[in-house]
Motif scaffolding. Structure first.
Motif, mmCIF file in Angstrom:
data_model
loop_
_atom_site.group_PDB
_atom_site.id
_atom_site.type_symbol
_atom_site.label_atom_id
_atom_site.label_comp_id
_atom_site.label_asym_id
_atom_site.label_seq_id
_atom_site.Cartn_x
_atom_site.Cartn_y
_atom_site.Cartn_z
ATOM 1 N N VAL A 79 -17.002 -5.174 9.129
ATOM 2 C CA VAL A 79 -16.644 -5.932 10.327
ATOM 3 C C VAL A 79 -17.865 -6.184 11.208
ATOM 4 O O VAL A 79 -17.968 -7.222 11.875
ATOM 5 C CB VAL A 79 -15.541 -5.180 11.114
ATOM 6 N N THR A 80 -18.825 -5.263 11.199
ATOM 7 C CA THR A 80 -20.020 -5.452 12.009
ATOM 8 C C THR A 80 -20.951 -6.510 11.438
ATOM 9 O O THR A 80 -21.880 -6.949 12.127
ATOM 10 C CB THR A 80 -20.800 -4.126 12.155
ATOM 11 N N PHE A 81 -20.728 -6.927 10.185
ATOM 12 C CA PHE A 81 -21.546 -7.965 9.567
ATOM 13 C C PHE A 81 -20.828 -9.306 9.446
ATOM 14 O O PHE A 81 -21.475 -10.338 9.254
ATOM 15 C CB PHE A 81 -21.977 -7.523 8.162
ATOM 16 N N LEU A 82 -19.508 -9.318 9.549
ATOM 17 C CA LEU A 82 -18.747 -10.515 9.222
ATOM 18 C C LEU A 82 -18.681 -11.596 10.300
ATOM 19 O O LEU A 82 -18.439 -12.756 9.959
ATOM 20 C CB LEU A 82 -17.311 -10.118 8.833
ATOM 21 N N PRO A 83 -18.850 -11.301 11.591
ATOM 22 C CA PRO A 83 -18.755 -12.378 12.589
ATOM 23 C C PRO A 83 -19.584 -13.613 12.292
ATOM 24 O O PRO A 83 -19.151 -14.732 12.575
ATOM 25 C CB PRO A 83 -19.213 -11.682 13.877
ATOM 26 N N PRO A 84 -20.806 -13.477 11.710
ATOM 27 C CA PRO A 84 -21.586 -14.691 11.419
ATOM 28 C C PRO A 84 -20.892 -15.677 10.488
ATOM 29 O O PRO A 84 -21.189 -16.871 10.526
ATOM 30 C CB PRO A 84 -22.864 -14.138 10.785
ATOM 31 N N ILE A 85 -19.992 -15.199 9.622
ATOM 32 C CA ILE A 85 -19.308 -16.121 8.721
ATOM 33 C C ILE A 85 -18.509 -17.147 9.514
ATOM 34 O O ILE A 85 -18.460 -18.334 9.172
ATOM 35 C CB ILE A 85 -18.386 -15.339 7.773
ATOM 36 N N LEU A 86 -17.878 -16.696 10.592
ATOM 37 C CA LEU A 86 -17.027 -17.577 11.384
ATOM 38 C C LEU A 86 -17.776 -18.264 12.524
ATOM 39 O O LEU A 86 -17.501 -19.415 12.841
ATOM 40 C CB LEU A 86 -15.844 -16.777 11.961
ATOM 41 N N ALA A 87 -18.694 -17.547 13.143
ATOM 42 C CA ALA A 87 -19.284 -18.070 14.376
ATOM 43 C C ALA A 87 -20.797 -18.169 14.361
ATOM 44 O O ALA A 87 -21.377 -18.693 15.308
ATOM 45 C CB ALA A 87 -18.850 -17.185 15.564
ATOM 46 N N GLY A 88 -21.449 -17.674 13.281
ATOM 47 C CA GLY A 88 -22.906 -17.649 13.274
ATOM 48 C C GLY A 88 -23.580 -18.979 13.507
ATOM 49 O O GLY A 88 -24.334 -19.149 14.463
ATOM 50 N N PRO A 89 -23.324 -19.984 12.665
ATOM 51 C CA PRO A 89 -24.007 -21.268 12.842
ATOM 52 C C PRO A 89 -23.734 -21.898 14.205
ATOM 53 O O PRO A 89 -24.622 -22.488 14.817
ATOM 54 C CB PRO A 89 -23.434 -22.123 11.708
ATOM 55 N N LEU A 90 -22.514 -21.767 14.700
ATOM 56 C CA LEU A 90 -22.164 -22.390 15.972
ATOM 57 C C LEU A 90 -22.853 -21.700 17.141
ATOM 58 O O LEU A 90 -23.467 -22.340 17.999
ATOM 59 C CB LEU A 90 -20.646 -22.343 16.162
ATOM 60 N N PHE A 91 -22.776 -20.371 17.195
ATOM 61 C CA PHE A 91 -23.346 -19.633 18.312
ATOM 62 C C PHE A 91 -24.869 -19.624 18.300
ATOM 63 O O PHE A 91 -25.495 -19.478 19.342
ATOM 64 C CB PHE A 91 -22.826 -18.195 18.303
ATOM 65 N N SER A 92 -25.478 -19.746 17.114
ATOM 66 C CA SER A 92 -26.940 -19.726 17.034
ATOM 67 C C SER A 92 -27.559 -20.873 17.820
ATOM 68 O O SER A 92 -28.652 -20.748 18.366
ATOM 69 C CB SER A 92 -27.384 -19.811 15.571
ATOM 70 N N ALA A 368 -32.407 -22.536 13.560
ATOM 71 C CA ALA A 368 -32.741 -22.240 12.166
ATOM 72 C C ALA A 368 -32.761 -20.743 11.909
ATOM 73 O O ALA A 368 -32.210 -20.252 10.912
ATOM 74 C CB ALA A 368 -34.092 -22.858 11.805
ATOM 75 N N PHE A 369 -33.387 -19.990 12.813
ATOM 76 C CA PHE A 369 -33.405 -18.542 12.659
ATOM 77 C C PHE A 369 -31.994 -17.986 12.723
ATOM 78 O O PHE A 369 -31.623 -17.089 11.953
ATOM 79 C CB PHE A 369 -34.265 -17.899 13.747
ATOM 80 N N GLY A 370 -31.196 -18.511 13.639
ATOM 81 C CA GLY A 370 -29.827 -18.027 13.776
ATOM 82 C C GLY A 370 -28.999 -18.278 12.534
ATOM 83 O O GLY A 370 -28.184 -17.441 12.137
ATOM 84 N N LEU A 371 -29.184 -19.429 11.912
ATOM 85 C CA LEU A 371 -28.449 -19.734 10.689
ATOM 86 C C LEU A 371 -28.770 -18.728 9.584
ATOM 87 O O LEU A 371 -27.874 -18.219 8.902
ATOM 88 C CB LEU A 371 -28.782 -21.150 10.219
ATOM 89 N N VAL A 372 -30.049 -18.440 9.411
ATOM 90 C CA VAL A 372 -30.447 -17.510 8.360
ATOM 91 C C VAL A 372 -30.036 -16.080 8.708
ATOM 92 O O VAL A 372 -29.550 -15.329 7.851
ATOM 93 C CB VAL A 372 -31.968 -17.598 8.113
ATOM 94 N N ALA A 373 -30.221 -15.692 9.973
ATOM 95 C CA ALA A 373 -29.815 -14.346 10.384
ATOM 96 C C ALA A 373 -28.310 -14.164 10.231
ATOM 97 O O ALA A 373 -27.832 -13.106 9.809
ATOM 98 C CB ALA A 373 -30.239 -14.092 11.832
ATOM 99 N N SER A 374 -27.557 -15.202 10.561
ATOM 100 C CA SER A 374 -26.103 -15.132 10.402
ATOM 101 C C SER A 374 -25.718 -15.032 8.935
ATOM 102 O O SER A 374 -24.823 -14.272 8.556
ATOM 103 C CB SER A 374 -25.453 -16.371 11.024
ATOM 104 N N GLY A 375 -26.405 -15.805 8.096
ATOM 105 C CA GLY A 375 -26.148 -15.730 6.663
ATOM 106 C C GLY A 375 -26.477 -14.362 6.101
ATOM 107 O O GLY A 375 -25.769 -13.851 5.220
ATOM 108 N N LEU A 376 -27.541 -13.735 6.620
ATOM 109 C CA LEU A 376 -27.914 -12.393 6.179
ATOM 110 C C LEU A 376 -26.820 -11.394 6.530
ATOM 111 O O LEU A 376 -26.401 -10.577 5.696
ATOM 112 C CB LEU A 376 -29.239 -11.989 6.822
ATOM 113 N N GLN A 377 -26.358 -11.444 7.773
ATOM 114 C CA GLN A 377 -25.302 -10.523 8.178
ATOM 115 C C GLN A 377 -24.024 -10.761 7.379
ATOM 116 O O GLN A 377 -23.326 -9.817 6.997
ATOM 117 C CB GLN A 377 -25.023 -10.680 9.671
ATOM 118 N N ALA A 378 -23.719 -12.025 7.139
ATOM 119 C CA ALA A 378 -22.524 -12.340 6.356
ATOM 120 C C ALA A 378 -22.657 -11.808 4.928
ATOM 121 O O ALA A 378 -21.702 -11.240 4.378
ATOM 122 C CB ALA A 378 -22.303 -13.856 6.330
#
Length: 437
Positions: A79-92, A368-378
């Motif tokens: 659960v601590t890694f999954l938020p980026p799947i739903l909100a990572g690209p948008l919030f970044s 761009a960094f947020g997209l990759v960081a979110s993908g990493l967490q996901a």
């Protein structure tokens, strides 16, 4: 404000001598730490890393104690890694359309409030998972804003040094948070520990507010145009990252951690199989951080910049090899040693992170960094979730070896194209030395 003497281009109108370049590389740590704004960002980062890892180990122990289920504990970490799947690209994208310091301060305050709620005694497990999910959401724009803001303070090799310092601090924060967390939970209990953790994020917010200069967002600063919508920025950011072979390869090298980080999510059942408790789980979760601390210092302090860029591919391959040792029956100390070896080679992420940011156009670095960081967490979240599920069917050793084999094949597939483009990436990083903050 960044030190102008650290950011200016060479005065001779040509290229710096090799001696000057060597001195710049070797003095980069000292030069970066001399910048007051960076010191504030570094201290705030240290506090938030300790808090994040205290949260991770304490919440997983709490759920494991309540359910006695490896899958439930795995869900807690996932659960601590999954938020980026739903909100990572948008919030970044917030890091490129709002003032970055303001984004970071607001995110820390929100996290402090939500984390305190996780520790309320008697709340059901499903509510723990919801609050954990919400506590991670602010970290997405926070990380994007920090990476982009840092590139406005330092550039070139000093940016590599600054990110290396932050990554090394992350590893120390993991060691303190996970190991101390496991011990503290044993004596104090998970609820009290969780409710106290939020104060670390309050301190981080105060340090950022008073230690970092406010800056306008790059888009408004450069063009004065109306800010674009988040959806439009997200679509453009995805095209930017995956349309460039350099950025795409660096992103995939980062996401490889979703496979070789599988033991992190299996710490509680691994400790139980070894006949140990929460403290041992904390050491297992911190195993890769121990190695990354040593490997990161070696890679960024002893290896010249062009060489370390070329080594990204081979090191990614080596990172996956220690997981294959789980074909043998190992005692706890040997497991932690194997994870430390994995973390030492995995310190290539320090350099890959900096290379990615510096290869992205300045105005799009936050997204761009947020997209990759979110993908990493996901990727890490999905890896932990799936591995926790399969442990219920098979055993930890089989799952870890399977993840290691898949990671090894993926790393080899990425190392081949990287060998052809590493020189171009090194050249681009050197060009940023002349960029103004």
């Amino acid at each position: 404000m960044g030190n102008p003497s650290l950011d200016k281009a060479p005065d001779n109108g040509d290229h710096e001598s090799s001696a000057a370049q060597d001195n710049k590389w070797r003095s980069s740590y000292r030069d970066v730490m001399a910048i007051g704004e960076f010191r504030s960002m570094w201290l705030a980062h240290a506090l938030s890393m300790i808090g994040t890892n205290l949260l991770n180990i304490t919440a997983s122990v709490l759920v494991y104690q309540l359910t006695d289920s490896a899958f439930a504990a795995g869900i807690t970490l996932a659960v601590t890694f999954l938020p980026p799947i739903l909100a990572g690209p948008l919030f970044s994208g917030l890091a490129d359309i709002l003032p970055r310091r303001r984004v970071m301060v607001a995110c820390d305050v929100i996290r402090a409030v939500v984390i305190a709620g996780v520790g309320i005694p008697g709340i059901p497990v499903w509510l723990v998972w919801i609050l954990l999910f919400l506590s991670i959401l602010p970290s997405i724009p926070f990380a994007s804003a920090r990476a982009a803001l840092l590139s406005q303070i330092v550039q070139g090799e000093r940016y590599v040094a600054s990110t290396a310092i932050l990554h090394l601090t992350t590893q120390v924060g993991m060691l303190l948070g996970l190991i101390a967390g496991g011990v503290i939970v044993t004596f104090v209990g998970p609820n009290t520990t969780l409710m106290s953790t939020g104060m670390l994020f309050v301190l981080s917010a105060l340090i950022l507010r008073f230690g970092v200069r406010a800056r306008p967002t790059p888009l408004r600063e450069q063009t004065g145009e109306k800010r674009p919508g988040l959806v439009a920025m997200t679509t453009g950011g995805a095209k930017l990252v995956f349309g460039d072979p350099r950025l795409r390869t660096l992103a995939l090298l980062a996401w490889l951690a979703g496979l070789y980080s599988v033991p992190y999510g299996l710490a509680n059942p691994m400790a139980a199989e070894a006949g140990a408790g929460p403290a041992a789980a904390g050491f297992i979760m911190a195993g890769q951080a121990i190695g990354a601390l040593v490997g990161g210092l070696t890679l960024t302090r002893l290896v010249p910049p062009p060489t370390r860029i070329r080594l990204l591919g081979p090191l990614a391959v080596l990172t996956c090899v220690p997981l294959l040792l789980w074909v043998f029956q190992m005692p706890l100390w040997m497991m932690i040693t194997a994870l430390a070896l994995c973390g030492a080679a995995g310190s290539y992420q320090f350099v890959a992170n900096a290379a990615f940011v510096l290869c992205v156009p300045k105005e799009g670095r936050g997204l761009a960094f947020g997209l990759v960081a979110s993908g990493l967490q996901a990727a890490q979240g999905v890896g932990i979730l799936l591995s926790s599920y399969f442990v219920e069917i098979t055993d930890t050793s089989t799952v870890i070896v399977g993840a290691g084999l898949l990671a090894l094949l993926s790393a080899i597939a990425l190392a081949v194209p990287w060998s052809r483009m590493s020189g171009e990436v090194s050249a681009r990083m050197e060009e940023t030395e002349s960029e103004s903050a």
